[in-house]
Design an enzyme around this catalytic site. Structure first.
Site, PDB file in Angstrom:
ATOM      1  N   LYS A 118      63.966  12.740  97.149  1.00  0.00           N
ATOM      2  CA  LYS A 118      63.302  12.505  95.866  1.00  0.00           C
ATOM      3  C   LYS A 118      62.319  13.630  95.575  1.00  0.00           C
ATOM      4  O   LYS A 118      61.965  14.417  96.453  1.00  0.00           O
ATOM      5  CB  LYS A 118      62.584  11.156  95.900  1.00  0.00           C
ATOM      6  CG  LYS A 118      61.512  11.060  96.971  1.00  0.00           C
ATOM      7  CD  LYS A 118      60.860   9.690  96.990  1.00  0.00           C
ATOM      8  CE  LYS A 118      59.766   9.642  98.058  1.00  0.00           C
ATOM      9  NZ  LYS A 118      58.981   8.409  97.989  1.00  0.00           N
ATOM     10  N   ARG A 162      53.999  -3.042  96.149  1.00  0.00           N
ATOM     11  CA  ARG A 162      54.383  -2.048  95.151  1.00  0.00           C
ATOM     12  C   ARG A 162      55.679  -2.470  94.473  1.00  0.00           C
ATOM     13  O   ARG A 162      55.739  -2.583  93.253  1.00  0.00           O
ATOM     14  CB  ARG A 162      54.511  -0.665  95.797  1.00  0.00           C
ATOM     15  CG  ARG A 162      54.826   0.456  94.833  1.00  0.00           C
ATOM     16  CD  ARG A 162      54.766   1.815  95.512  1.00  0.00           C
ATOM     17  NE  ARG A 162      55.760   1.967  96.582  1.00  0.00           N
ATOM     18  CZ  ARG A 162      55.894   3.080  97.308  1.00  0.00           C
ATOM     19  NH1 ARG A 162      55.096   4.118  97.089  1.00  0.00           N
ATOM     20  NH2 ARG A 162      56.810   3.155  98.253  1.00  0.00           N
ATOM     21  N   TYR A 177      38.456  34.569  85.981  1.00  0.00           N
ATOM     22  CA  TYR A 177      37.658  33.784  85.046  1.00  0.00           C
ATOM     23  C   TYR A 177      36.315  33.373  85.654  1.00  0.00           C
ATOM     24  O   TYR A 177      36.225  33.027  86.828  1.00  0.00           O
ATOM     25  CB  TYR A 177      38.414  32.513  84.644  1.00  0.00           C
ATOM     26  CG  TYR A 177      39.647  32.767  83.820  1.00  0.00           C
ATOM     27  CD1 TYR A 177      39.548  33.175  82.489  1.00  0.00           C
ATOM     28  CD2 TYR A 177      40.915  32.575  84.361  1.00  0.00           C
ATOM     29  CE1 TYR A 177      40.683  33.399  81.727  1.00  0.00           C
ATOM     30  CE2 TYR A 177      42.056  32.793  83.615  1.00  0.00           C
ATOM     31  CZ  TYR A 177      41.938  33.204  82.298  1.00  0.00           C
ATOM     32  OH  TYR A 177      43.065  33.424  81.549  1.00  0.00           O
ATOM     33  N   MET A 191      46.482  30.547  85.971  1.00  0.00           N
ATOM     34  CA  MET A 191      47.684  29.769  85.706  1.00  0.00           C
ATOM     35  C   MET A 191      48.927  30.411  86.313  1.00  0.00           C
ATOM     36  O   MET A 191      49.770  29.725  86.904  1.00  0.00           O
ATOM     37  CB  MET A 191      47.881  29.585  84.199  1.00  0.00           C
ATOM     38  CG  MET A 191      49.098  28.746  83.846  1.00  0.00           C
ATOM     39  SD  MET A 191      49.366  28.586  82.071  1.00  0.00           S
ATOM     40  CE  MET A 191      47.982  27.535  81.609  1.00  0.00           C
TER      41      MET A 191
END
EC number: 5.1.1.1
Length: 355
Positions: free
Chosen positions: A37, A129, A251, A299
């Site tokens: 998964k 769950r 930054y 980023m």
């Protein structure tokens, strides 16, 4: 059009994966239902599934959502696929047509299953769950058996990766009570923590080690089985330049040079899954040396101190791997866990099968 080079690559080691699967199957005393998964925990579902399908200890694969199941089924690997979370009623038929094993936790779901489906009863023994509580699970399982659809039953340990195993033992006892009321099925409960903590467990046919299959174990369980990280993440140097005393990098001006510093800009950032919260703590391997990441992680890029090293545009640096810097280190720098770092690895990172 000329093929464009990836700025970052995740190298997926077949030898490490095979070694981990062998060790975990031996520790569990069963075959494995390998979780793939979340894009195989960020490693690339198609690559991992193709590599793992050749391993004799792998019975099949477990996925979380129907789209993963359909994608995996389309690969035609000939291994069973179990969907771990409930599909909608409308999705049951198409998934069953693909041969996907379906989770069932209610009488309504048991009645709605198409006649050609194969079901795994989901038992909630304390995770709270998904699944049916034990008393209801028995009724659901018996109805599935009456319909000839019951192939398996499973639960999930909530605390098997903790040093205190008392609650996990309670969960397993509840699960065994359910199994005793059903005809023989493929039973599975142990995640990676369960496999490493308990070893072989009675009544279980399969184990579901997730993160452990990719080379990671809780700190107190490291060394129980020989596990090696499967992924090495590397990124290219895209620019090299000098920064002079008093000048800042990235930054916010958080890092400021006190001497002439040679800086390499590296093509990976938080959009690729490199945690921004690791700012001020992270380092990468440049020509075998741990070198600090300077200033805020951006980023798409980060900047690294490569002073006194021979570095050129196009060189690879290692972001994490198997030795000096691991995912565990990066997770600690980012204030998170290995699961989140690995599954957060972005689509721009090319996954490549390696030896």
């Amino acid at each position: 059009m000329q093929e464009m080079q990836a700025r970052a690559q995740a190298l997926i080691s077949e030898s490490a994966l095979r070694s981990n699967l062998t060790a975990l199957a031996r520790q569990a005393g069963t075959q494995l239902l390998l979780p793939v998964k979340a894009d195989a925990y960020g490693h690339g579902m198609e690559i991992v599934a193709r590599l793992a399908a050749r391993h004799p200890a792998v019975w099949g694969f477990a996925v979380a959502v129907p789209r993963e199941a359909a994608t995996l089924a389309a690969l035609g690997l000939g291994k069973p696929i179990l969907l771990l979370t409930p599909p909608t009623l409308e999705e049951m038929g198409p998934l069953a047509d693909l041969g996907v094993r379906l989770p069932v936790a209610s009488l309504a779901e048991a009645e709605a299953l198409p006649a050609h489906a194969r079901a795994h009863l989901k038992v909630d023994t304390g995770m709270n769950r998904l699944g049916a509580r034990p008393e209801e699970a028995v009724r659901v399982g018996q109805r599935l058996a009456e319909r000839g659809l019951l192939e398996g039953a499973y639960t999930h340990f909530a605390t098997a990766d903790e040093p205190d195993l008392s609650f996990a033992r309670q969960q397993f006892a509840r699960f065994q009570e359910v199994l005793a009321a059903l005809p023989p099925v493929l039973a599975h409960a142990a995640n990676g923590g369960g496999v490493l903590s308990f070893g072989p467990l009675p009544s279980l046919s399969l184990a579901r080690p997730g993160l452990a299959s990719y080379g990671f174990a809780p700190a107190h369980l490291r060394g129980v089985a020989p596990l090696t990280p499967v992924m090495t993440l590397q990124a290219r140097v895209t620019h090299v330049h000098a920064v002079y005393p008093g000048e800042s990098v990235s930054y916010g001006g958080l890092w400021r040079a006190t001497r002439k510093t040679i800086v390499a800009t590296v093509g990976i950032g938080y959009a690729d899954g490199y945690p921004r919260n690791a700012t001020g703590k992270a380092c990468v391997l440049v020509r075998g040396e741990c070198r600090p990441v300077l200033g805020r992680i951006c980023m798409d890029q980060c900047m690294v101190d490569v002073t006194d090293l021979e570095v050129r545009v196009g060189d690879w640096v290692e972001v994490w791997g198997t030795d000096k810097i691991t995912v565990t280190d990066v997770a600690a720098w980012g204030g998170t866990v290995e699961y989140e770092v690995l599954t957060g690895l972005g689509a721009r990172v090319e996954r490549v099968a390696a030896g």
